[in-house]
Motif scaffolding. Structure first.
Motif, short mmCIF file in Angstrom:
data_model
loop_
_atom_site.label_atom_id
_atom_site.label_comp_id
_atom_site.label_asym_id
_atom_site.label_seq_id
_atom_site.Cartn_x
_atom_site.Cartn_y
_atom_site.Cartn_z
N SER A 55 14.65 -47.79 -8.75
CA SER A 55 13.39 -47.63 -9.47
C SER A 55 12.22 -47.21 -8.59
N PHE A 56 12.51 -46.86 -7.33
CA PHE A 56 11.39 -46.64 -6.42
C PHE A 56 10.89 -45.19 -6.44
N CYS A 57 11.71 -44.28 -5.96
CA CYS A 57 11.25 -42.89 -5.94
C CYS A 57 12.43 -41.95 -5.99
N ASP A 58 12.36 -40.99 -6.91
CA ASP A 58 13.45 -40.03 -7.11
C ASP A 58 13.13 -38.74 -6.37
N SER A 59 14.14 -38.21 -5.67
CA SER A 59 13.89 -36.97 -4.92
C SER A 59 14.51 -35.74 -5.55
N ASP A 60 15.51 -35.94 -6.45
CA ASP A 60 16.27 -34.77 -6.91
C ASP A 60 16.16 -34.50 -8.41
N GLY A 61 15.25 -35.18 -9.07
CA GLY A 61 14.98 -34.84 -10.46
C GLY A 61 15.88 -35.50 -11.50
N ASP A 62 16.80 -36.40 -11.06
CA ASP A 62 17.62 -37.07 -12.07
C ASP A 62 16.98 -38.38 -12.55
N GLN A 63 15.78 -38.65 -12.07
CA GLN A 63 15.00 -39.83 -12.46
C GLN A 63 15.62 -41.16 -12.06
N VAL A 64 16.59 -41.09 -11.15
CA VAL A 64 17.11 -42.30 -10.52
C VAL A 64 16.65 -42.26 -9.07
N GLY A 65 16.06 -43.34 -8.62
CA GLY A 65 15.57 -43.40 -7.25
C GLY A 65 16.70 -43.19 -6.27
N ASP A 66 16.37 -42.74 -5.07
CA ASP A 66 17.40 -42.47 -4.08
C ASP A 66 16.82 -42.62 -2.67
N LEU A 67 17.72 -42.50 -1.68
CA LEU A 67 17.30 -42.73 -0.29
C LEU A 67 16.31 -41.66 0.17
N GLN A 68 16.50 -40.42 -0.27
CA GLN A 68 15.52 -39.38 0.10
C GLN A 68 14.15 -39.71 -0.51
N GLY A 69 14.17 -40.33 -1.67
CA GLY A 69 12.91 -40.77 -2.28
C GLY A 69 12.23 -41.82 -1.41
N VAL A 70 13.03 -42.75 -0.89
CA VAL A 70 12.46 -43.77 0.00
C VAL A 70 11.88 -43.10 1.24
N ILE A 71 12.63 -42.15 1.80
CA ILE A 71 12.14 -41.45 3.00
C ILE A 71 10.79 -40.79 2.71
N SER A 72 10.68 -40.19 1.52
CA SER A 72 9.44 -39.48 1.19
C SER A 72 8.25 -40.43 1.06
N LYS A 73 8.53 -41.73 0.91
CA LYS A 73 7.43 -42.70 0.77
C LYS A 73 7.23 -43.57 2.01
N LEU A 74 7.91 -43.23 3.10
CA LEU A 74 7.76 -44.06 4.31
C LEU A 74 6.33 -44.03 4.84
N ASP A 75 5.67 -42.90 4.68
CA ASP A 75 4.28 -42.84 5.17
C ASP A 75 3.39 -43.76 4.32
N TYR A 76 3.65 -43.79 3.03
CA TYR A 76 2.90 -44.71 2.14
C TYR A 76 3.11 -46.15 2.61
N ILE A 77 4.35 -46.48 2.90
CA ILE A 77 4.70 -47.86 3.29
C ILE A 77 4.08 -48.21 4.65
N ALA A 78 4.23 -47.30 5.61
CA ALA A 78 3.69 -47.55 6.95
C ALA A 78 2.16 -47.60 6.91
N ASP A 79 1.57 -46.74 6.10
CA ASP A 79 0.11 -46.69 6.01
C ASP A 79 -0.45 -48.00 5.44
N MET A 80 0.33 -48.65 4.59
CA MET A 80 -0.12 -49.94 4.06
C MET A 80 -0.07 -51.03 5.12
N GLY A 81 0.66 -50.77 6.20
CA GLY A 81 0.75 -51.75 7.28
C GLY A 81 2.09 -52.47 7.35
N PHE A 82 3.00 -52.13 6.44
CA PHE A 82 4.32 -52.76 6.50
C PHE A 82 5.06 -52.25 7.73
N ASN A 83 5.78 -53.16 8.41
CA ASN A 83 6.63 -52.72 9.51
C ASN A 83 8.05 -53.23 9.37
#
Ligand code: CA
Length: 537
Positions: A55-83
């Protein structure tokens, strides 16, 4: 074209210089605690983000989250301060939640490939993020080849023939008995007279930790993922290895922890022993770094009580006492125990509902959780006050990146989820607003990261100050002591005396204030607006 670019560049340099000059005159920027240096210590006292990949982030348009989706949001996560990131199960599974694994050394196809996972690990490394994965050892899927083979073996036995692990090693990987135990956690194997145990349901047969061959399999699985570069494991349902027998569960965890730490001394292990403090504290005897702090979590935990229940037992005083109570309990079992505070996880209704969507309370809950000592965990979407309660699927709704469900990255969520209507803005909007829940979470994590004592310090309650509305604590780490004051009064500004003669010369290192008012300190008196927290050092 080149000349024009240069002209523009000159103009911006001038503009920037002017802005810096104005700031140094007015004191903006430097006087703000947010511009202080962040001290990142590369240890296991981290701030973790729990992700349900589906449910996090979809990268390939099938509306199911995937690992590439997580990768695309790593800057969001790091920018929030999560490590740190905890990924809920990523291994192939027949269920949407994937807590029933059918192959422990592969990536769920709808999430991506092993190459995607390796890329994720590398991208996390680049950002100083430690990645841990969910390891579900209590049970497998009933579709796991071990279980499938064990069942077909039992079905192949002639009348009167006894099963043997020599003929089929997988027979001893699970709890099989002959004859119906007459309990609703046991299920029949086909039409045979054999039954197997499945504490959660028939699709999740419980494994048998008495089997040394099974333990060897799990050691191989741990080796596999450590070699992929994971930073550790989140251990599911550790209380159910032997339901109701804490001592035996601790033995299993000791074996597992020893094995992992021998291979990777810096690995981080956190276990889910869903119970009261008196129970989960005992599990620290296993050597596992952390267990989730259920005492503070959920709709009836300390944080919710502190903010929403009335009465003396649910005051700032009770909050401060609970901090030292948890510390004392877990340290009885291990001096270096790392508490794992969290507010909500994927099995709990989302926290905004506990607060009746009162934005002030939703914000104030963040520091009450995240500024706790230990390794703090935040479930995805809590940083924007997402909605979700009732059936499990609702608690695992699509990350609300955008108010347009068709936008890039948006997922559809579990198929059986009821439609969810978020009460607060989507992440895109909240990221642009300084007074959003998102910004408050980000500031809270920043404050935690700037002051290493917050995560690592030993807590003491300042009895002379703490009362119904003010929680006053000290945290000591590496020879340094800092002080935290929390004003949990919903309406009143408070003044707290912190005389230099008692506490030394203190300065405000940073603060959080739900309504945006300033925390100030003058002549040893700290003034705290309603719903604010200050760090003094
Ligand atoms: Ca996808």
């Amino acid at each position: 074209m080149k000349g024009r670019t240069n002209k523009f560049r000159k103009f911006f340099v001038l503009l920037l210089a002017a802005a810096v000059a104005v700031c140094s005159l007015t004191g903006c920027g430097k006087s703000d605690w947010r511009s202080r240096e962040v001290t990142v210590i590369d240890d296991n006292y981290r701030t973790w983000y729990e992700i349900f990949v589906y449910s996090f982030c979809d990268s390939d348009g099938d509306q199911v989250g995937d690992l590439q989706g997580v990768i695309s949001k790593l800057d969001y996560i790091a920018d929030m301060g999560f490590n740190g990131i905890w990924l809920m199960p990523i291994m192939p599974s027949p269920s949407y939640h994937k807590y029933d694994v059918k192959d422990y050394q592969e990536i769920e196809a709808e999430y991506g490939s092993m190459a995607d996972f390796e890329e994720l690990v590398a991208e996390c490394d680049k950002r100083g993020i430690k990645l841990i994965i969910d390891l579900v050892l209590n049970h497998t899927s009933s579709e796991h080849p071990w279980f499938v083979e064990a069942c077909s073996y039992l079905e192949s036995l002639e009348a009167g023939e006894e099963p043997s692990a020599e003929e089929c090693p997988y027979y001893e990987y699970y709890h099989f008995v002959k004859g119906n135990p007459g309990s609703n956690t046991w299920y029949q194997v086909g039409s045979t007279d054999y039954y197997y145990e499945g504490v959660f349901w028939s699709g999740m047969p419980d494994v048998n930790f008495e089997s040394q061959a099974l333990r060897k399999e799990f050691e191989g699985i741990v080796d596999f993922w450590l070699a992929k570069g994971v930073g550790g494991f989140r251990l599911d349902a550790v209380k159910e290895f032997y339901s109701g027998a804490a001592g035996k569960n601790v033995e299993v965890l000791t074996w597992l922890n020893d094995y992992v730490k021998a291979a990777a001394p810096d690995a981080y292990m956190v276990g889910e022993a869903w119970d009261g403090l008196g129970v989960y504290a005992q599990y620290y005897a296993s050597g596992i770094d952390s267990f989730f702090d259920f005492e503070f979590a959920g709709p009836t935990g300390v944080v919710t009580k502190t903010l929403t229940f009335s009465g003396e037992t649910n005051s700032a005083q009770a909050y401060a006492k609970a901090l030292t109570r948890v510390q004392k309990s877990i340290r009885e079992y291990r001096e270096d125990a790392i508490d794992a505070p969290f507010f909500v996880n994927h099995d709990m209704a989302r926290a905004a509902g506990y607060m009746q969507y009162d934005e002030r309370k939703v914000k104030m809950a963040a520091p009450l959780n995240i500024l706790m000592s230990g390794s703090a965990f935040v479930y995805y979407g809590e940083e924007i006050g997402m909605t979700g309660s009732g059936k499990d699927e609702n608690k695992r709704a699509p990350m609300y990146w955008s108010s347009d469900p068709q936008d890039k990255g948006m997922t559809r969520g579990p198929l059986d989820m009821e439609p969810q209507e978020n009460q607060f803005d989507c992440a895109q909007k909240q990221m642009k607003a300084k007074d959003s829940i998102y910004s408050f979470y980000k500031d809270t994590i920043l404050l935690r990261n700037q002051n290493p004592e917050i995560a690592r310090g030993t807590v003491a309650r300042l009895e002379e100050i703490t009362d119904q509305d003010i929680a006053a604590i000290s945290k000591t780490y590496d020879g340094k002591t800092i002080y935290l004051l929390y004003n949990i009064s919903e309406t009143e500004e408070k003044q707290v005396e912190m005389p230099a003669a008692t506490y030394g010369e203190l300065e405000i290192a940073g603060y959080l204030s739900v309504d945006g008012g300033k925390v100030t300190m003058k002549d040893g008196v700290v003034t705290l607006p309603s719903y604010s927290v200050v760090v003094l050092r």
